[in-house]
Design a protein around this motif. Sequence first.
Motif, mmCIF file in Angstrom:
data_model
loop_
_atom_site.group_PDB
_atom_site.id
_atom_site.type_symbol
_atom_site.label_atom_id
_atom_site.label_comp_id
_atom_site.label_asym_id
_atom_site.label_seq_id
_atom_site.Cartn_x
_atom_site.Cartn_y
_atom_site.Cartn_z
ATOM 1 N N ARG A 1 4.247 -9.156 -1.841
ATOM 2 C CA ARG A 1 4.333 -10.385 -1.057
ATOM 3 C C ARG A 1 3.822 -11.621 -1.788
ATOM 4 N N ASP B 1 -4.071 -3.449 4.411
ATOM 5 C CA ASP B 1 -4.493 -4.522 5.320
ATOM 6 C C ASP B 1 -4.840 -4.033 6.729
ATOM 7 N N GLU C 1 9.741 -0.474 8.585
ATOM 8 C CA GLU C 1 10.488 -1.301 9.533
ATOM 9 C C GLU C 1 11.413 -2.306 8.832
ATOM 10 N N GLU C 2 10.983 -2.776 7.667
ATOM 11 C CA GLU C 2 11.793 -3.771 6.963
ATOM 12 C C GLU C 2 12.954 -3.078 6.232
ATOM 13 N N SER D 1 -5.652 -8.003 0.620
ATOM 14 C CA SER D 1 -5.368 -8.276 -0.788
ATOM 15 C C SER D 1 -4.598 -7.125 -1.408
ATOM 16 N N VAL D 2 -3.851 -7.474 -2.444
ATOM 17 C CA VAL D 2 -3.088 -6.479 -3.193
ATOM 18 C C VAL D 2 -4.046 -5.465 -3.825
ATOM 19 N N ALA E 1 0.844 -1.201 0.000
ATOM 20 C CA ALA E 1 0.000 0.000 0.000
ATOM 21 C C ALA E 1 0.882 1.254 0.000
ATOM 22 N N LYS F 1 4.882 -18.255 -3.739
ATOM 23 C CA LYS F 1 4.725 -18.800 -5.098
ATOM 24 C C LYS F 1 6.115 -18.885 -5.735
ATOM 25 N N ALA G 1 8.158 3.084 13.474
ATOM 26 C CA ALA G 1 7.459 4.202 14.132
ATOM 27 C C ALA G 1 6.886 3.662 15.432
ATOM 28 N N TRP H 1 -6.237 -13.398 -6.257
ATOM 29 C CA TRP H 1 -5.834 -14.554 -7.052
ATOM 30 C C TRP H 1 -4.950 -15.486 -6.227
HETATM 31 C C1 LIG Z 1 2.893 -15.046 1.475
HETATM 32 C C2 LIG Z 1 1.801 -14.100 1.038
HETATM 33 C C3 LIG Z 1 1.150 -14.318 -0.168
HETATM 34 C C4 LIG Z 1 0.150 -13.461 -0.592
HETATM 35 N N1 LIG Z 1 -0.476 -13.692 -1.791
HETATM 36 C C5 LIG Z 1 -1.415 -12.836 -2.228
HETATM 37 C C6 LIG Z 1 -2.040 -13.018 -3.503
HETATM 38 O O1 LIG Z 1 -1.765 -13.974 -4.218
HETATM 39 N N2 LIG Z 1 -2.942 -12.079 -3.921
HETATM 40 C C7 LIG Z 1 -3.282 -11.004 -3.141
HETATM 41 O O2 LIG Z 1 -4.125 -10.167 -3.550
HETATM 42 N N3 LIG Z 1 -2.731 -10.805 -1.915
HETATM 43 C C8 LIG Z 1 -1.807 -11.697 -1.448
HETATM 44 N N4 LIG Z 1 -1.226 -11.495 -0.221
HETATM 45 C C9 LIG Z 1 -1.699 -10.371 0.624
HETATM 46 C C10 LIG Z 1 -1.032 -9.064 0.212
HETATM 47 O O3 LIG Z 1 0.346 -9.225 0.078
HETATM 48 C C11 LIG Z 1 -1.358 -7.997 1.273
HETATM 49 O O4 LIG Z 1 -2.751 -7.809 1.271
HETATM 50 C C12 LIG Z 1 -0.644 -6.682 0.973
HETATM 51 O O5 LIG Z 1 0.755 -6.849 1.092
HETATM 52 C C13 LIG Z 1 -1.110 -5.606 1.931
HETATM 53 O O6 LIG Z 1 -0.298 -4.482 1.783
HETATM 54 P P1 LIG Z 1 -0.058 -3.480 3.010
HETATM 55 O O7 LIG Z 1 0.886 -2.454 2.528
HETATM 56 O O8 LIG Z 1 -1.358 -3.079 3.572
HETATM 57 O O9 LIG Z 1 0.642 -4.370 4.132
HETATM 58 P P2 LIG Z 1 2.041 -5.099 4.116
HETATM 59 O O10 LIG Z 1 2.425 -5.487 2.751
HETATM 60 O O11 LIG Z 1 1.944 -6.140 5.183
HETATM 61 O O12 LIG Z 1 3.088 -3.985 4.588
HETATM 62 C C14 LIG Z 1 3.069 -3.378 5.840
HETATM 63 C C15 LIG Z 1 4.500 -2.931 6.165
HETATM 64 O O13 LIG Z 1 4.471 -2.014 7.247
HETATM 65 C C16 LIG Z 1 5.563 -2.264 8.096
HETATM 66 N N5 LIG Z 1 5.226 -1.720 9.430
HETATM 67 C C17 LIG Z 1 4.246 -2.128 10.268
HETATM 68 N N6 LIG Z 1 4.236 -1.379 11.363
HETATM 69 C C18 LIG Z 1 5.216 -0.470 11.229
HETATM 70 C C19 LIG Z 1 5.690 0.583 12.035
HETATM 71 N N7 LIG Z 1 5.138 0.870 13.230
HETATM 72 N N8 LIG Z 1 6.728 1.337 11.602
HETATM 73 C C20 LIG Z 1 7.301 1.067 10.401
HETATM 74 N N9 LIG Z 1 6.885 0.089 9.581
HETATM 75 C C21 LIG Z 1 5.863 -0.671 9.986
HETATM 76 C C22 LIG Z 1 5.682 -3.773 8.065
HETATM 77 O O14 LIG Z 1 6.962 -4.197 8.483
HETATM 78 C C23 LIG Z 1 5.421 -4.059 6.573
HETATM 79 O O15 LIG Z 1 6.606 -3.985 5.840
HETATM 80 C C24 LIG Z 1 -0.217 -12.348 0.224
HETATM 81 C C25 LIG Z 1 0.436 -12.137 1.447
HETATM 82 C C26 LIG Z 1 1.446 -12.996 1.844
HETATM 83 C C27 LIG Z 1 2.139 -12.753 3.167
#
Ligand SMILES: Cc1cc2nc3c(=O)[nH]c(=O)nc-3n(C[C@H](O)[C@H](O)[C@H](O)COP(=O)(O)OP(=O)(O)OC[C@H]3O[C@@H](n4cnc5c(N)ncnc54)[C@H](O)[C@@H]3O)c2cc1C
Length: 409
Positions: A47, A282, A39-40, A299-300, A17, A52, A85, A328
């Motif tokens: 992801r 998420d 954080e990473e 989801s992505v 996101a 996969k 943070a 997917w």
């Molecule tokens: C193995 C796997 C397979 C997946 N396959 C699919 C798929 O096939 N299709 C699909 O639609 N979705 C899939 N997903 C789900 C999808 O990857 C997530 O819905 C998506 O990554 C959400 O994005 P996000 O940015 O909200 O959260 P995230 O990608 O989880 O990123 C959040 C980030 O914030 C960081 N963070 C958290 N708190 C703090 C803080 N206080 N300070 C600094 N950094 C912080 C975390 O370390 C992390 O890097 C999969 C997920 C995984 C784990």
Amino acid sequence: MAIKRKETTVIVGGGHAAGALMTALLQKKYQHDVILVGEEPHPPYQRPPLSKNYLAGEVDQASLYLKPRSMYENGGYQLRLGVRAEQIDRDNKIIGLSDQSTLKYDRLVLATGSHVRRLKVPGSDLQCIHYLHDIADTDALRDQLIPGKRLVIVGGGYIGLEVAASAIKKRVGVTVLEAADRLMQRVTGPEMSAFFYAKHNAAGVDVRLNAAVTGFEAGDQGRVAGVTLADGGKVQADIVLVSIGVIPETALAEASGLPCDDGIVVDEFTRTSDPEILAIGDCTRHRNLFFEKMQRLESVANAVDQARIAAATLMGEEKPYNSAPWFWSNQYDLRLQMVGLSQNHDQRVVRGCFEKEEFAVFYLREGQVIAVDAVNMPVAFMVGKQLVQHRKSVSAEALSDPHSELRNL
Ligand SMILES: Cc1cc2nc3c(=O)[nH]c(=O)nc-3n(C[C@H](O)[C@H](O)[C@H](O)COP(=O)(O)OP(=O)(O)OC[C@H]3O[C@@H](n4cnc5c(N)ncnc54)[C@H](O)[C@@H]3O)c2cc1C
């Protein structure tokens, strides 16, 4: 004419996101300073490949990155990676970071994602018990997938099943333990569950349903050696993957007093109750005009859609979130594509052929198509997306008739 002061927008979280938001802001030529705190140690990455083709060793780490780090930096944005943070002082608009520094913000976007749900049973701290959420997790698991080893996967959701498909190809012995009476129960209907059960069984995966895990047994040097089940059964294991879902990462928001309800509560413009703070991805429970009630999605598509809405909100445009969710999963040579949410359907219609591994299930409620799951049938998914988004009513006969042209629906 008064010159407007440049503001600072801080994005907390460095996932899908956050990356999509920075890209959208660059495209929109957002005039303010942007600082991402992640954080990473990696720039924002995708992801899905972690369970996969990255797990299978078919793509390298760099290909996971949404964009090269330099693209954000050349656009004038700052990335502070490897830093967490830790608190938000909303009165003074200051964020405290894990490296003891602070950041002042004018606008803040929380994109903190989710963390894995841990299984708390006796023995759960033994070695070789894995979870899968980030690059380091996949690297650690891949190293252990050696031919002849026994992998037990706790949880028959899409991530566990994707790993099962990769591991069995590497000639690892694979058992999947699912507590429910069918696979992927949370996200799909019984036909799809039965089809994937048969596919995994045929590939040599030992899939056990109604199998609730009660504990892990220790072997040599603190390593896991087995999994115990509620029915008294035991399964031997050299490696365990626990994949039983995720929990939204809301601690930071909660501690600062923002309303949370299994997700940071945001409206259809991604706004929290604080006018200067947005939240996306998420970590949110959000309003999407497409649904009647608040939703939380993992989801992505949701992460990217909400990132675009947040970019518009930051630019002062009013663009509400109003799209059908989609998803997917890849397992073996199967591409499962899903659109809509199938809960609350009152009719299911199958089109295509299970044996040919090319079919779709349409979920209807009061005649309207509310969701579609398609296996190796991209046309059904594309047409389904339109039907679901526009809440079309289509007869079951037309949907199932192999002679009716899907595109004409
Ligand atoms: C193995 C796997 C397979 C997946 N396959 C699919 C798929 O096939 N299709 C699909 O639609 N979705 C899939 N997903 C789900 C999808 O990857 C997530 O819905 C998506 O990554 C959400 O994005 P996000 O940015 O909200 O959260 P995230 O990608 O989880 O990123 C959040 C980030 O914030 C960081 N963070 C958290 N708190 C703090 C803080 N206080 N300070 C600094 N950094 C912080 C975390 O370390 C992390 O890097 C999969 C997920 C995984 C784990």
